[in-house]
Write an enzyme that holds these catalytic residues in place. Structure first.
Site, mmCIF file in Angstrom:
data_model
loop_
_atom_site.group_PDB
_atom_site.id
_atom_site.type_symbol
_atom_site.label_atom_id
_atom_site.label_comp_id
_atom_site.label_asym_id
_atom_site.label_seq_id
_atom_site.Cartn_x
_atom_site.Cartn_y
_atom_site.Cartn_z
ATOM 1 N N LYS A 111 0.824 -1.219 0.000
ATOM 2 C CA LYS A 111 0.000 0.000 0.000
ATOM 3 C C LYS A 111 0.856 1.267 0.000
ATOM 4 O O LYS A 111 0.499 2.248 -0.660
ATOM 5 C CB LYS A 111 -0.975 0.014 1.180
ATOM 6 C CG LYS A 111 -0.343 0.196 2.544
ATOM 7 C CD LYS A 111 -1.394 0.260 3.635
ATOM 8 C CE LYS A 111 -0.741 0.392 4.997
ATOM 9 N NZ LYS A 111 0.007 1.623 5.179
ATOM 10 N N THR A 112 1.979 1.265 0.704
ATOM 11 C CA THR A 112 2.843 2.455 0.722
ATOM 12 C C THR A 112 3.400 2.713 -0.677
ATOM 13 O O THR A 112 3.503 3.864 -1.119
ATOM 14 C CB THR A 112 3.995 2.280 1.738
ATOM 15 O OG1 THR A 112 3.438 1.960 3.010
ATOM 16 C CG2 THR A 112 4.811 3.557 1.854
ATOM 17 N N ARG B 189 1.539 -11.360 9.990
ATOM 18 C CA ARG B 189 2.908 -10.847 10.226
ATOM 19 C C ARG B 189 3.951 -11.887 9.830
ATOM 20 O O ARG B 189 5.126 -11.570 9.654
ATOM 21 C CB ARG B 189 3.146 -10.498 11.714
ATOM 22 C CG ARG B 189 2.233 -9.460 12.357
ATOM 23 C CD ARG B 189 2.100 -8.182 11.591
ATOM 24 N NE ARG B 189 0.926 -8.211 10.741
ATOM 25 C CZ ARG B 189 0.690 -7.377 9.748
ATOM 26 N NH1 ARG B 189 1.572 -6.458 9.445
ATOM 27 N NH2 ARG B 189 -0.404 -7.465 9.024
ATOM 28 N N GLN C 271 -7.853 -5.057 9.331
ATOM 29 C CA GLN C 271 -6.712 -4.740 10.198
ATOM 30 C C GLN C 271 -7.025 -3.578 11.145
ATOM 31 O O GLN C 271 -6.120 -2.926 11.662
ATOM 32 C CB GLN C 271 -5.482 -4.413 9.352
ATOM 33 C CG GLN C 271 -4.972 -5.607 8.557
ATOM 34 C CD GLN C 271 -3.657 -5.317 7.867
ATOM 35 O OE1 GLN C 271 -2.606 -5.200 8.501
ATOM 36 N NE2 GLN C 271 -3.697 -5.201 6.547
ATOM 37 N N ASP D 59 -3.842 7.529 4.355
ATOM 38 C CA ASP D 59 -3.334 6.185 4.639
ATOM 39 C C ASP D 59 -4.048 5.636 5.882
ATOM 40 O O ASP D 59 -4.491 6.393 6.746
ATOM 41 C CB ASP D 59 -1.818 6.292 4.904
ATOM 42 C CG ASP D 59 -1.161 4.936 5.041
ATOM 43 O OD1 ASP D 59 -1.755 3.928 4.596
ATOM 44 O OD2 ASP D 59 -0.046 4.875 5.588
ATOM 45 N N GLU D 60 -4.152 4.312 5.989
ATOM 46 C CA GLU D 60 -4.736 3.635 7.167
ATOM 47 C C GLU D 60 -6.107 4.233 7.522
ATOM 48 O O GLU D 60 -6.389 4.535 8.683
ATOM 49 C CB GLU D 60 -3.790 3.742 8.377
ATOM 50 C CG GLU D 60 -2.396 3.187 8.147
ATOM 51 C CD GLU D 60 -2.323 1.665 8.199
ATOM 52 O OE1 GLU D 60 -3.379 1.019 8.096
ATOM 53 O OE2 GLU D 60 -1.209 1.140 8.322
#
Length: 699
Positions: free
Chosen positions: A32-33, A585, A246, A215-216
């Site tokens: 995503k970044t 993770r 998330q 973002d987020e």
């Protein structure tokens, strides 16, 4: 253009989107970044002025990374890339006069906020011990972040303590205004007020930033949501990236409904999903997909990977919590011998208090580790305070421990008083405890003397309860009603597991013996110096990180999912999202562990396996067939529920010759209803033991 090279089909579609609202559901590890930064670079390359772009994220670290990546792609630019709070500060600085602030206004920190609240409580003749400043601070933050009106404050804050918090809030706001200061929450609240009540100011920022990226987005709260909605209203060029699966920060005020409702808020929005994961094996991703599909409130996205299936997920149901952490330590040693570095490995748990068992095992097995985002268990303030009390009870001459707790919790014993006691002790060549003769410090001395007498009658675990009660440590934390205080209280309760295990393994209720044992594991500072160390962390701390190998321990009902969540609306789904984050993770190997019996908060419990394990397809799991457990002897001492045999429990008398499992042979010197005192060899000395301890036998 070059910056679009290397993107997959879905990433390319997102990065090249220009006009209109767009929702990007970015699965874990889907880049995503990369999408956000490439889109900024693409907008600029397409002829849009960089100064017309506003990109907002949640942490300074994420903002710095985004800013650097954009520079690497296109060179110098003037897009605003920062946090919600840094953007809010810019707006306030540019409009301070409208907010009736002077140009040199200051931002106060959390400590200053607490000081102001304490002063207000004092002025209102209210006891800070009765009305926790931390609780009031949290309520003030709640009012600001939800932008509650006066009528809403009256409606929502109805409990007596909340009504006091509301009164303090109004006084607090007057003081901030008088002092030309704002707090951290004002950095969000005041810009929204400007945008709401001053259409000219709102229009200025709408024209200045027609292209907005967030973002987020699943982690936005009410005030952040309002800020984004207002500033994007005119041009609707709003590009948000996030993953509702998330969203794990409801306790901080995050509302994942914001991302679920995006399509309602922006009718013509484009929705792009990024299901390809570049981090984990397909087996790990399939397990994550299996778990999250049980949530009703989510966006459908099936994660997939080109990295192959990898190995199955190892599931171990250990005999008890000691066997659980022993297994983790054993597996870590095997992994290191296979070529993994310790820094590639992480152990996750649901609550901070759970770190105690795994930390103890790491120390004893000589495995370097670091605790991420938190203090080591024995380095946590509340544990160090409790240990200082115990050390002072055992040794009244311990000036270091006395100085730590003489005014902890607060007893109105100032630094000057402590300095005077220190000087008097130096002149008299004695301890500070001995020279105390009057004042509040004498009350403290009498408290320690009372606890010392009680220590002769009580077991270690009972003594802990008495220390927490008589010092008011427990009472003050319970009254505080904040998340931080709840965590501190959990840690103190978990310390009772340490004493309970010590008593069950040794039978000893000797405070000095116990303190010696604890000192062997308490000094864990040296482990932080090794850069190749295993990472221990709560799952909440793990978001955004990745490891080649992940162990998730304590996978039991009432732990994960947490007992509190089972009865809260939406709580179970939040816990499932937490499990989803934990699973995703792991890159190569994942271990799921739980225990049939567990010592937690000083109590032996038997929890059923977490429902989240049963939600994973059986074909993905490598289920451990053999039962993991300690030796028969330790099992008998620690975990069997049967009473001790007659010969080992009730009929001791002075002069009896006995044998102890660890201390060897000794002679009974005294007996009472609960304890037996035995003289062992010269090196071991006399020990006071629990009478029903299973590790003693008559000879």
């Amino acid at each position: 253009m070059d910056c679009l090279d290397g993107l997959n089909k879905d990433q390319y579609e997102a990065a090249t989107h220009v006009e209109g609202p767009c929702l990007v559901i970015a699965g874990a590890g889907s880049g995503k970044t990369k999408v956000l930064t490439t889109r900024i670079a693409n907008l600029i390359s397409s002829g849009i002025k960089s100064s017309n772009i506003l990109a907002i994220t949640f942490t300074n670290k994420a903002a710095n990374e985004m800013r650097q990546r954009v520079e690497n792609l296109i060179g110098t630019h003037y897009a605003f890339v920062g946090t919600f709070h840094s953007f809010g500060l810019r707006v306030i600085k540019e409009n301070y006069d409208v907010l009736e602030l002077s140009k040199n206004f200051t931002i106060i920190d959390t400590e200053d906020v607490s000081s102001i609240i304490k002063k207000i409580l004092k002025d209102m003749a209210l006891d800070p011990k009765e009305y926790s400043p931390a609780f009031i601070r949290n309520k003030i933050s709640f009012i600001k972040n939800n932008m509650l009106s006066d009528s809403e404050i009256e409606k929502f804050l109805t409990m007596p303590a909340e009504k006091v918090a509301a009164k303090v809030y109004y006084q607090y706001e007057k003081i901030l205004k008088r002092n030309n200061t704002i707090d951290f929450d004002d950095l969000l609240k005041k810009p929204v007020e400007l945008f709401t009540y001053h259409s000219d100011i709102l229009e200025h920022y709408q024209e200045k930033y027609p292209y907005i990226l967030i973002d987020e987005y699943q982690d936005t709260n009410e005030v952040q949501y309002k800020m984004v909605k207002l500033i994007s209203k005119k041009y609707q060029n709003l590009f948000v990236v996030g993953d509702p699966s998330q969203s794990i920060y409801a306790f901080r005020g995050a509302n994942f409904q914001n991302i679920l409702n995006f399509e309602k808020d922006y009718k013509d929005c484009k929705v792009i999903k990024l299901p390809q994961n570049y981090r984990s094996t397909q087996t790990i991703l399939s397990a994550a997909n299996d778990v999250i599909k049980h949530n009703s409130q989510r966006k459908d996205i099936d994660l997939f990977s080109d990295l192959g299936d990898g190995v199955k997920i190892k599931y171990v149901r250990a005999f008890n919590d000691e066997a659980e952490v022993s297994r983790v330590a054993s597996e870590i040693k095997d992994l290191v011998s296979e070529g993994y570095q310790r820094k590639d490995i992480a152990v996750f748990y649901r609550t901070n208090a759970q770190s105690r068992g795994i930390e103890d095992k790491m120390v004893k097995e000589n495995i370097p580790y670091k605790v991420y985002g938190s203090y080591y268990f024995y380095k946590r303030k509340e544990i160090k305070d409790l240990l200082a009390y115990l050390k002072l009870i055992a040794n009244h001459d311990d000036d270091v421990s006395l100085k730590r707790v003489i005014n902890e919790p607060k007893r109105k014993i100032g630094e000057k008083t402590i300095e005077n006691l220190e000087n008097m002790a130096n002149i008299s060549n004695t301890s500070m405890f001995d020279v105390i003769e009057s004042g509040k410090e004498l009350e403290f001395k009498n408290l320690i003397i009372e606890l010392t007498e009680l220590s002769k009658e009580l077991s270690l675990t009972e003594l802990i309860d008495k220390v927490l009660e008589l010092t008011k440590m427990r009472e003050l934390l319970e009254k505080d009603k904040t998340l931080e205080s709840d965590l501190r209280l959990e840690n103190l309760m978990e310390f009772k597991s340490v004493t309970e295990n010590f008593e069950k393994v040794t039978g000893s209720v000797n405070l000095n013996d116990f303190l010696e044992e604890v000192s062997l594991v308490a000094d864990a500072a040296e482990y932080t110096k090794d850069s190749d160390a295993v990472t221990l962390m709560t799952i909440h701390s793990a978001k955004g990180l990745e490891f080649k190998v992940v162990f998730i321990i304590g996978l039991e009902e009432n732990i994960l999912p947490h007992s509190n969540s089972i009865y809260e609306e939406g709580g179970l789904e939040e816990e499932r999202r937490l499990m989803y984050v934990a699973i995703t993770r792991a890159k190569e190997k994942l271990y799921l562990l739980n225990a049939q019996k567990r010592m937690l908060y000083g109590k032996l419990t038997a929890n059923t396996p977490s429902r989240f394990i049963s939600e994973i397809s059986e074909n993905l799991l490598d289920v451990e067939k053999k039962k993991e457990g300690p030796s028969l002897l330790r099992r008998t001492l620690l975990y069997d529920d049967e009473p001790a045999s007659k010969e080992s429990s009730n009929d001791y008398k002075p002069g009896d010759l006995v044998s102890h499992i660890s201390f060897g042979k000794g002679i009974v010197t005294s007996v009472d209803d609960r304890f037996v005192t035995i003289a062992f060899s010269y090196k071991i000395g006399s020990k006071k033991l629990l009478k029903n301890y299973k590790g003693i036998r008559k000879v």
